[in-house]
Structure formats: C-alpha cells, structure tokens
Design an enzyme around this catalytic site. Structure first.
Site: not given
Length: 480
Positions: A78, A156, A180
């Site tokens: 990520k 996210s 997230s």
C-alpha cells in the site's frame, strides 16, 4: 494473456507458493504472470500506481530469495507509511509524489514481508494520508471498483482491494486506522482481518498506541492466517504487545470453535441510516452462524450508542493527520502549506493545531474509557459481535469528490458510510469482514465479526467454517 497468467489468476497465495515449492513454476514465472494481469486490468481500475517490475524481476530471479512460507508469490504494498528501502512512497500526496524521495530503510513489517519470500512488485493507490473510506487522491486519481467501475472500492486500502479482487495478485498489503482493511474488503468481496492492536509491530517510526494496524486483504481465510503467522509479533521498543497465540493461526483452520454466543447488531446504534441490503447481509450471516450451531441473539455493547463517539474518534484522527503532515514537512525539507494538502485533510490539520495538550489528553482519556466499556461486553460472556461492515453498498465515486467550497463534505460522507468500523480501532480489538452477501445489482456486501482483544484465533476458526459452508471463491468480477 499467457496460459500461466490465466491459470494462476484466481489461485490464492497458498497454492501459488506450493507451485514454487514443488518446482512447477519459478518465482520469475509467477511474477511475469502477475505483471501481465496488472498491465491488462490496471488501466481500467487504477489500482497500482507505482511499479517496480524491473526490481521485482531481479528479486524473483535471485537464488537467495528467502525460503519463507510464501516464497515467490507476487505482492503489492500500500502507498501509505510502508517504507521500502530504495523505492518511493507518496502517501497519496501530490508534493511527495513530485519530490520522488527515496526511502532509505524498510519498516519492520516490510522486512517481514520480504523474509516470507514475497516478491514485491509495486504500490497500490491510497487516499492522501489514508484519511477517507474511499480511494481517489488528487495525486493519482480514483481507483475503481471492479464490480462496478463507477463505484468506490472503499478505502483507504482501495487500490489493494481492487487489485486482489480482479486477480492481479492473490493478496496485498493493507492497513486499518478506522476501517481501511475491512471497508475495501466489503466493497470488493474479499477477506479483511484487522488484527488486534499490538499483534503486528508498526515500527520503527509509527506510534504503536495509535489507531492503525496492518496486514492484508485476501481472497481466502487461509492466506490471511498464513500471512498473520509470518509477520506477527512485536518489534524493537514496542510496549503494546498482544498476547502470543497458543498455536499457529493456520492450525485454527477447521478447528472447532465450540458453541459460541454471538450478539447481533442489525441496525445503526446511533440512529443513522443503514441500507436494507446491509441489514439483509447481516441477518443472512446470523442465519448461517445459527446453522453452524452457534447461539445468535439481538445484543450489542450499549456504549456503541454514544452519540459523542465520532467526536472522540475525530479528535485522535485529526491529530494523526497533523502528525503525518509534520512528517511530510521533514521529508520535503520545508514546511508544508495548504497548497500541498487536499482540502479535506487541511481542515483536519488545522483543527488539530487548535487543540491544546489538555484537549488531546481529554480526548485520549475519553477513548480509553470507551475502550474499557466496549471490551467489558466480551468480558461479560459474549464471544463475538456480528455487525454490518459498512452502512451501504459501495457508493458512487462522485459522492466523495473533493470540493474546496465544502472541504469537509467527503469526511462527512465517509462518516455515514463507515459507521461500524472505527469503534474497534479505538478499542484495539480484532475484527474481520467476510464476503458473505451480494445485492440484486451484484455488488458485494461484507459482514463484520468482532472478537475479544487478542482473539484472532476465534475469528479465523469461525471465518474458515463460514467459508467452507458458504464458499465465496466462485464470485468473481468481470476482468477489465
């Protein structure tokens, strides 16, 4: 598309690692297959925003590639706080993207991913600072949900979830400070486990007492369990440390959890909106659990009805954004300004700057009191809490667009969408989203199970049984 790229597209990481271990394919061949899939699907999804294909190729071809449990399996990080020595990290921010600063060291977790034998091929899209439950930073543009390209993949970790859902890689790094991991898992039809606070170190730089934890999004429970086994444990200097499991998490697969007492929360505890599809999803999951022999009753911790809950969370969340901004300034070598930060995040930064030390301490104390009240429900004899993961099916990306005239609008919309996940970041408890439902439009809708602090073992046992009894592997989005 090569035969190997097609054959391995829907294989989980455990099966891909077995191919390498048995000598049926090489790590380089697995990587090339993943790169083919990324190049095919990413133009439509915008899930992978930084590519390290050449570097990954040299790692895959290295005979000294670590002989960990996932040796040779392609993986993605990520684009948020996961420093990788020799590579760039933007945190979804335009100024950092343009600066192209190179990290000089790995985070502890990234070093553990490498030790597990994973071949890291790039970074997935994240909202700036990971602040929203959608993934559409101004720096990189929106990631699209592979089940419906006009809808959010969640956030996210939306880039990670979109990449895994469409089969680019079998699993990918994800993090969770307010939902997230779980929100993108719900939106994209994946497994998303948020570990207990202190289960996996976030060192050496990030604060261990913050809201965020890290692991992955995956398509199978066994991949999540296997990766948790590979990377769990404290780092140097950690003082918040979850109790060690009695045995490897992989050994929980197929284990009998006993007859569990499960509370069902099938409405919004603070009177907000809950979509009928999400109600149907959680009630269907309750029936599944009853069918497995568990006791499911309408019950939930009364403290979840606290109408000041969002205010308590946002005081800490805003401070997290302000600290991230300070880190950006250090990286850039200059003080950041409103021109460097998206409007929604600048408002939070300014709010945090107006808090006194006493204000922050009061918010922290309120969260600690809430944590104790919430965990008491499990101490009183409940094993699991069953809730929706999100309040609605994946919503249109357009509803999260940045608006300088109304800078807090995306945050308000996010608060409505992500009503069920933040409490368990404040409490530090493990929670998992499972892809057990789809609505009439074919959109995935996850359900959330929450266990007592440190009891990922219970979640993995129950999740594995649900996966076996109600398999989701055959549900796949169309490949762009």
């Amino acid at each position: 598309m090569s035969a190997l790229a097609e054959e391995t597209r829907w294989m989980d990481a455990t099966d891909q690692a077995a191919l390498v271990a048995n000598g049926e394919v090489t790590p380089s061949e697995l990587l090339d297959a993943a790169i083919e899939r990324i190049e095919q699907s990413n133009p439509a999804l915008n899930a992978v925003v930084i590519e390290w294909f050449e570097h990954a190729g040299s790692v895959a071809a290295d005979p000294d590639l670590p002989d960990g449990p996932f040796r040779g399996v392609p993986f993605l990080l990520k684009d948020l706080y996961t420093s990788f020595a020799g590579q760039t990290l933007s945190n979804g921010n335009m100024a950092l993207k343009e600066a192209g600063t190179i990290d000089t060291a790995d985070t502890t977790l990234v070093s553990r991913f490498k030790a597990a034998g994973l071949v890291i091929a790039g970074r997935t899209n994240s909202p700036e600072m990971g602040s929203l439950p959608t993934t559409q930073p101004l720096a990189w543009g929106p990631t699209r949900n592979p089940w419906n390209l006009d809808r959010t993949p969640g956030g996210s970790s939306g880039g990670a979830a979109a990449a895994v859902a469409v089969g680019m890689v079998p699993f990918a790094n994800a993090s969770d400070g307010g939902g997230s991991i779980r929100i993108p898992a719900s939106c994209c039809g994946l497994v998303g486990l948020k570990p207990s606070q202190g289960r996996i170190t976030v060192g050496p730089v990030r604060a261990e007492v913050g809201l965020g934890v890290e692991l992955c999004v995956s398509r199978t429970v066994r991949d999540t369990a296997g990766l948790l086994d590979a990377v769990r444990g404290p780092g140097v200097g950690d003082t918040v440390i979850a109790p060690a499991p009695e045995r490897p998490y992989l050994e929980e697969l197929g284990a009998d959890p006993g007859r569990l007492r499960i509370g069902l929360l099938d409405h919004h505890p603070r009177g907000g909106f809950l979509h009928a599809d999400c109600i149907a999803a959680v009630r269907s999951a309750a029936s599944m659990l009853e069918g497995l022999g568990h006791i499911v009753e309408p019950a939930w911790p009364s403290c979840l009805a606290d109408t000041t809950l969002q205010q308590k969370f946002m005081a800490l969340w805003a401070t997290t954004m302000a600290m991230a901004a300070r880190g950006f300034s250090a990286t850039l070598g200059r003080e950041i300004t409103a021109a460097d930060i998206e409007p929604v995040n600048w408002v939070l930064i300014e709010r945090a700057r107006q808090l006194s030390a006493v204000d922050y301490a009061a918010a922290e104390n309120a969260v600690y009191a809430f944590r104790r009240a919430l965990q008491q429900w499990w101490a009183d004899g409940w094993d699991l809490l069953l809730t929706p993961t999100v309040s609605e099916p994946p919503i249109p990306l357009a509803q999260f667009e940045s608006d300088p005239e109304h800078p807090t609008a995306p945050m308000r919309r996010g608060g409505e969408f992500a009503a069920f996940t933040p409490p368990f970041n404040m409490s530090g408890q493990p929670a998992i989203s499972l892809p057990l439902h789809r609505n009439h439009d074919g959109l995935p809708i996850g359900v959330q199970l929450v266990a007592a602090y440190g009891r990922e073992d219970v979640l993995i046992r129950v999740a594995a049984l649900l996966e076996q009894a109600h398999p989701w592997a055959a549900h796949r989005p169309a490949v762009p």
